[in-house]
Scaffold this motif. Structure first.
Motif, PDB file in Angstrom:
ATOM      1  N   ASP B  38     -38.935 -24.121  15.704  1.00  7.06           N
ATOM      2  CA  ASP B  38     -39.605 -23.518  16.861  1.00  7.06           C
ATOM      3  C   ASP B  38     -39.721 -22.007  16.704  1.00  7.06           C
ATOM      4  OD1 ASP B  38     -39.941 -25.935  18.044  1.00  7.06           O
ATOM      5  OD2 ASP B  38     -38.309 -25.738  19.488  1.00  7.06           O
ATOM      6  N   GLU B  39     -38.684 -21.407  16.137  1.00  2.10           N
ATOM      7  CA  GLU B  39     -38.722 -19.959  15.967  1.00  2.10           C
ATOM      8  C   GLU B  39     -39.651 -19.554  14.831  1.00  2.10           C
ATOM      9  OE1 GLU B  39     -34.959 -17.806  15.975  1.00  2.10           O
ATOM     10  OE2 GLU B  39     -34.169 -19.368  17.272  1.00  2.10           O
ATOM     11  N   TRP B  41     -42.209 -21.195  13.535  1.00  2.00           N
ATOM     12  CA  TRP B  41     -43.608 -21.478  13.878  1.00  2.00           C
ATOM     13  C   TRP B  41     -43.988 -20.941  15.249  1.00  2.00           C
ATOM     14  CZ3 TRP B  41     -44.256 -27.253  11.909  1.00  2.00           C
ATOM     15  CH2 TRP B  41     -44.388 -27.218  10.502  1.00  2.00           C
ATOM     16  N   GLN B  42     -43.049 -20.311  15.927  1.00  2.00           N
ATOM     17  CA  GLN B  42     -43.271 -19.727  17.252  1.00  2.00           C
ATOM     18  C   GLN B  42     -43.907 -20.727  18.214  1.00  2.00           C
ATOM     19  OE1 GLN B  42     -45.389 -16.150  16.261  1.00  2.00           O
ATOM     20  NE2 GLN B  42     -43.703 -15.449  15.013  1.00  2.00           N
ATOM     21  N   LEU B  43     -43.270 -21.887  18.302  1.00  2.00           N
ATOM     22  CA  LEU B  43     -43.818 -22.961  19.125  1.00  2.00           C
ATOM     23  C   LEU B  43     -43.473 -22.813  20.591  1.00  2.00           C
ATOM     24  CD1 LEU B  43     -43.131 -25.988  16.774  1.00  2.00           C
ATOM     25  CD2 LEU B  43     -45.256 -24.765  17.126  1.00  2.00           C
ATOM     26  N   LYS B  44     -42.339 -22.162  20.866  1.00  2.00           N
ATOM     27  CA  LYS B  44     -41.957 -21.989  22.269  1.00  2.00           C
ATOM     28  C   LYS B  44     -41.825 -20.528  22.569  1.00  2.00           C
ATOM     29  CE  LYS B  44     -39.649 -26.372  22.820  1.00  2.00           C
ATOM     30  NZ  LYS B  44     -38.413 -27.015  22.398  1.00  2.00           N
TER      31      LYS B  44
END
Lengths: 139, 70
Positions: B38-39, B41-44
């Protein structure tokens, strides 16, 4: 005498409790892991267009690969190869570092396969991912 | 007798310690993987907001608005 044994048992129980709570989360907050994460995060902006075009795909072993070189214009091909190489180095180092940070270097391959599944699961629609047989499919 | 059984119990508990720690914690690994992915790929948004230093490139895409046209 019996009190002493009770004390031994108590210490054992406490250490069991300690290990159970330690197993609840993996240690991922070490300087090495953070550095790798930042490096991969910065590279992602450069790689993202190639995921979308299908030039680069996610492999079943937690790496990435230039699966369709023809989708990349010739002048950019070397740069993409370098990006893929650097990303794979970081990913391997990440799996190794997580295993080491948790005092279990032998977990590296299991961590790698866990990540492989999660990368693919979280890949965006349109990206190319490898199935367990090694075939490619578009998400 | 009591002494022997105490030793046996202590040994058993020690063995349990080792056993617990040998098996690969699959669920914890998945959780860790999700957090890192998530970090990377900056998903959240928001999760990595507390980072010190570079706070330049958080993409501010409009959050789901109730009256958004399709």
């Amino acid at each position: 005498m019996q009190l002493r044994f009770l004390r031994v048992i108590f210490i054992c129980l406490m250490s069991v409790a300690g290990m159970v709570s330690a197993a609840a989360d993996l240690e991922i907050n070490t300087p090495a892991i953070t550095a790798l994460k930042n490096s991969m995060q910065q590279r992602h902006n450069q790689l993202a267009p190639y995921y979308v075009s299908g030039a680069v795909g996610l492999t079943r072993d937690g790496q990435i690969v230039l699966r369709d070189a023809n989708a990349v214009p010739l002048p950019q091909r070397q740069a993409v190869n370098a990006l893929v190489g650097a990303e794979n180095q970081d990913r391997s180092a990440l799996y190794r570092e997580i295993a080491r940070a948790n005092q279990h270097p032998e977990w590296e391959s299991e961590i790698r396969s866990t990540f492989a599944g999660r990368w693919i699961e979280k890949a965006q629609p349109g990206w190319w991912v490898q199935d367990s047989q090694g075939g490619w499919k578009k998400k | 007798m009591t002494k022997k059984s105490c030793i046996a119990l202590a040994a058993l508990l020690l063995a349990a310690c080792v056993t617990i720690n040998i098996y690969f914690p699959a669920a914890a690994a998945e959780k860790a993987a999700d957090k890192i992915i998530d970090e990377v790929w900056q998903l959240k948004d928001g999760e990595a907001a507390g980072g010190k230093g570079d706070t330049g490139s958080t993409d501010d895409r409009p959050a789901t608005k109730p009256g958004a046209t399709k």
